[in-house]
Scaffold this motif. Structure first.
Motif, PDB file in Angstrom:
ATOM      1  N   ILE A  85      41.135  54.899  -0.397  1.00 10.87           N
ATOM      2  CA  ILE A  85      39.826  55.137   0.228  1.00 10.87           C
ATOM      3  C   ILE A  85      38.944  53.911   0.001  1.00 10.87           C
ATOM      4  CG2 ILE A  85      37.764  56.596   0.273  1.00 10.87           C
ATOM      5  CD1 ILE A  85      39.449  58.911  -0.658  1.00 10.87           C
ATOM      6  N   LEU A 106      39.287  67.410  -2.422  1.00  7.37           N
ATOM      7  CA  LEU A 106      38.932  66.087  -1.905  1.00  7.37           C
ATOM      8  C   LEU A 106      37.439  66.020  -1.578  1.00  7.37           C
ATOM      9  CD1 LEU A 106      39.421  63.283  -0.793  1.00  7.37           C
ATOM     10  CD2 LEU A 106      40.397  64.305   1.262  1.00  7.37           C
ATOM     11  N   ALA A 107      36.919  67.092  -0.999  1.00  8.25           N
ATOM     12  CA  ALA A 107      35.483  67.125  -0.691  1.00  8.25           C
ATOM     13  C   ALA A 107      34.660  67.022  -1.977  1.00  8.25           C
ATOM     14  CB  ALA A 107      35.140  68.412   0.052  1.00  8.25           C
ATOM     15  N   MET A 146      34.623  63.388  -3.138  1.00  8.42           N
ATOM     16  CA  MET A 146      33.711  62.558  -2.345  1.00  8.42           C
ATOM     17  C   MET A 146      32.254  62.883  -2.655  1.00  8.42           C
ATOM     18  SD  MET A 146      35.751  60.498  -0.998  1.00  8.42           S
ATOM     19  CE  MET A 146      34.420  59.504  -0.299  1.00  8.42           C
ATOM     20  N   ASP A 147      31.967  64.168  -2.864  1.00  6.13           N
ATOM     21  CA  ASP A 147      30.588  64.535  -3.216  1.00  6.13           C
ATOM     22  C   ASP A 147      30.191  63.929  -4.560  1.00  6.13           C
ATOM     23  OD1 ASP A 147      30.248  65.898  -0.890  1.00  6.13           O
ATOM     24  OD2 ASP A 147      30.544  67.895  -1.742  1.00  6.13           O
ATOM     25  N   ASN A 150      29.431  60.326  -3.921  1.00  5.03           N
ATOM     26  CA  ASN A 150      28.200  60.130  -3.150  1.00  5.03           C
ATOM     27  C   ASN A 150      26.938  60.502  -3.925  1.00  5.03           C
ATOM     28  OD1 ASN A 150      29.461  59.187  -0.793  1.00  5.03           O
ATOM     29  ND2 ASN A 150      29.907  61.263  -0.118  1.00  5.03           N
ATOM     30  N   ASN A 207      45.095  68.458   1.563  1.00 11.21           N
ATOM     31  CA  ASN A 207      43.721  68.078   1.238  1.00 11.21           C
ATOM     32  C   ASN A 207      42.902  67.610   2.446  1.00 11.21           C
ATOM     33  OD1 ASN A 207      43.627  68.433  -1.747  1.00 11.21           O
ATOM     34  ND2 ASN A 207      45.364  67.034  -1.628  1.00 11.21           N
ATOM     35  N   SER A 208      43.282  66.461   3.012  1.00 17.21           N
ATOM     36  CA  SER A 208      42.473  65.864   4.081  1.00 17.21           C
ATOM     37  C   SER A 208      42.313  66.801   5.271  1.00 17.21           C
ATOM     38  CB  SER A 208      43.095  64.566   4.571  1.00 17.21           C
ATOM     39  OG  SER A 208      43.475  63.763   3.508  1.00 17.21           O
ATOM     40  N   GLN A 236      40.000  69.611   4.647  1.00 14.92           N
ATOM     41  CA  GLN A 236      38.599  69.198   4.574  1.00 14.92           C
ATOM     42  C   GLN A 236      38.020  69.015   5.980  1.00 14.92           C
ATOM     43  OE1 GLN A 236      37.608  65.791   2.062  1.00 14.92           O
ATOM     44  NE2 GLN A 236      35.690  65.633   3.191  1.00 14.92           N
ATOM     45  N   LEU A 263      35.911  62.465   6.243  1.00 14.54           N
ATOM     46  CA  LEU A 263      36.370  62.637   4.858  1.00 14.54           C
ATOM     47  C   LEU A 263      35.392  62.069   3.834  1.00 14.54           C
ATOM     48  CD1 LEU A 263      40.171  61.837   5.265  1.00 14.54           C
ATOM     49  CD2 LEU A 263      39.070  64.077   5.106  1.00 14.54           C
ATOM     50  N   TYR A 264      34.578  61.119   4.247  1.00 16.24           N
ATOM     51  CA  TYR A 264      33.631  60.508   3.312  1.00 16.24           C
ATOM     52  C   TYR A 264      32.492  61.438   2.896  1.00 16.24           C
ATOM     53  CZ  TYR A 264      35.609  55.814   3.465  1.00 16.24           C
ATOM     54  OH  TYR A 264      36.426  54.726   3.315  1.00 16.24           O
ATOM     55  N   ARG A 265      32.294  62.512   3.661  1.00 18.37           N
ATOM     56  CA  ARG A 265      31.232  63.460   3.344  1.00 18.37           C
ATOM     57  C   ARG A 265      29.857  62.810   3.353  1.00 18.37           C
ATOM     58  NH1 ARG A 265      32.166  68.842   2.517  1.00 18.37           N
ATOM     59  NH2 ARG A 265      31.048  68.913   0.554  1.00 18.37           N
ATOM     60  N   MET A 266      29.715  61.766   4.180  1.00 16.31           N
ATOM     61  CA  MET A 266      28.414  61.130   4.317  1.00 16.31           C
ATOM     62  C   MET A 266      27.920  61.419   5.732  1.00 16.31           C
ATOM     63  SD  MET A 266      29.291  57.509   2.520  1.00 16.31           S
ATOM     64  CE  MET A 266      27.652  56.800   2.597  1.00 16.31           C
TER      65      MET A 266
END
Lengths: 163, 101
Positions: free
Chosen positions: A60, A128-129, A132-133, A136, B13-14, B17, B77-80
């Motif tokens: 990533i 995974l979420a 990432m949280d 972030n 996973n991915s 999500q 996936l970055y959750r942004m």
């Protein structure tokens, strides 16, 4: 209170690693062997982990989150090769090359792995979420210190309090 | 119900999500959407049957032609929010343009 316990139980102190490995194969081998010894994964975990990473990379690119962050990877296998739901943090003292999960033609150096053990893909919260949280929402200076740490104790306690 | 399909290597996973995120966001935007998450190795014309939008994550190399709109969903996936919004907008545009329901 119960939420906190559910979240923190994703990590175990005895499955936090700081690795001297210089190749992906070596770090996967040493961590997978230890996870197998401790009963967290099946015998074929390592084989599947390598095959999957070759075919479907998990790097990533965190430069899009912050140019100062090192890149990470989230190696994992299909559910049948793991026995529980867990995140295994692995600090790489020597950055190792991984390919980009969302664009496998790109290759970059990675210095932290969040290996995901997931035996329950339909489970309530997506691991995974959550990773990432965590990336972030953690203040940049704290996350930079975390990524640089080579102390398994420090990595574990930071994740316990911030994840 | 608009049917979409996403796929990742392990199907663990991915893809899950993406499924959760797209279903939640499209519901917020007023669409009834169902996203199926599978392993890339299970992608074939049979599993694509009835799918109205395909949401690939990692530019998979497929051995068959995808005949429905494809929208690259990896950025979610970055959750942004800033990275995910363009993907959601593209999905909504595709729904509207193709009158999907």
């Amino acid at each position: 209170m119960s939420d906190k316990i559910a979240e923190t139980s994703l990590f175990d102190r005895d499955t936090v690693y700081v690795s001297d490995a210089t190749s992906r194969a070596d770090v996967f081998k040493s961590v997978a062997e230890d996870l197998y010894k401790k009963g967290h994964v099946t015998k074929d975990f390592l084989k599947n982990l390598n095959e999957r990473e070759d075919k479907y990379p998990t790097g990533i690119d965190l430069s899009v989150v912050s140019p100062e962050y090192p890149n990470v990877a989230i190696p994992h296998t299909e559910a049948e090769f793991v026995k529980e739901r867990k995140v295994v943090p692995i600090k790489l003292k020597n950055p190792i090359s991984f390919n980009n999960m969302i664009d496998p033609s790109q290759e970059f150096e990675v210095s932290f792995l969040f290996m995901i053990l997931n035996n329950d893909p339909e489970g309530q919260s997506n691991v995974l979420a959550q990773i990432m949280d965590f990336i972030n929402k953690t203040p940049q200076n704290q996350l930079l210190t975390f990524f640089k740490s080579t102390s398994a104790d420090a990595i574990y306690s930071f994740l316990q309090s911030k994840f | 119900m608009i049917k979409m399909l996403t796929a990742c290597g392990a199907g663990v996973n991915s893809s899950h999500q993406i499924k959760d995120a797209v279903e939640a966001e499209m519901k917020k935007r007023g669409y009834q959407v169902s996203v199926e998450a599978i392993q890339i190795k299970d992608l074939n014309p049979e599993t694509m049957k009835g799918v109205q939008i395909f949401l690939p994550i990692n530019k998979p190399d497929l051995s068959f032609d995808v005949t429905v709109p494809e929208i690259d969903a990896g950025a979610i996936l970055y959750r942004m929010p800033a990275m995910a919004a363009p993907v959601y907008d593209k999905i909504e545009d595709t729904i509207k343009k193709n009158h999907l329901s």
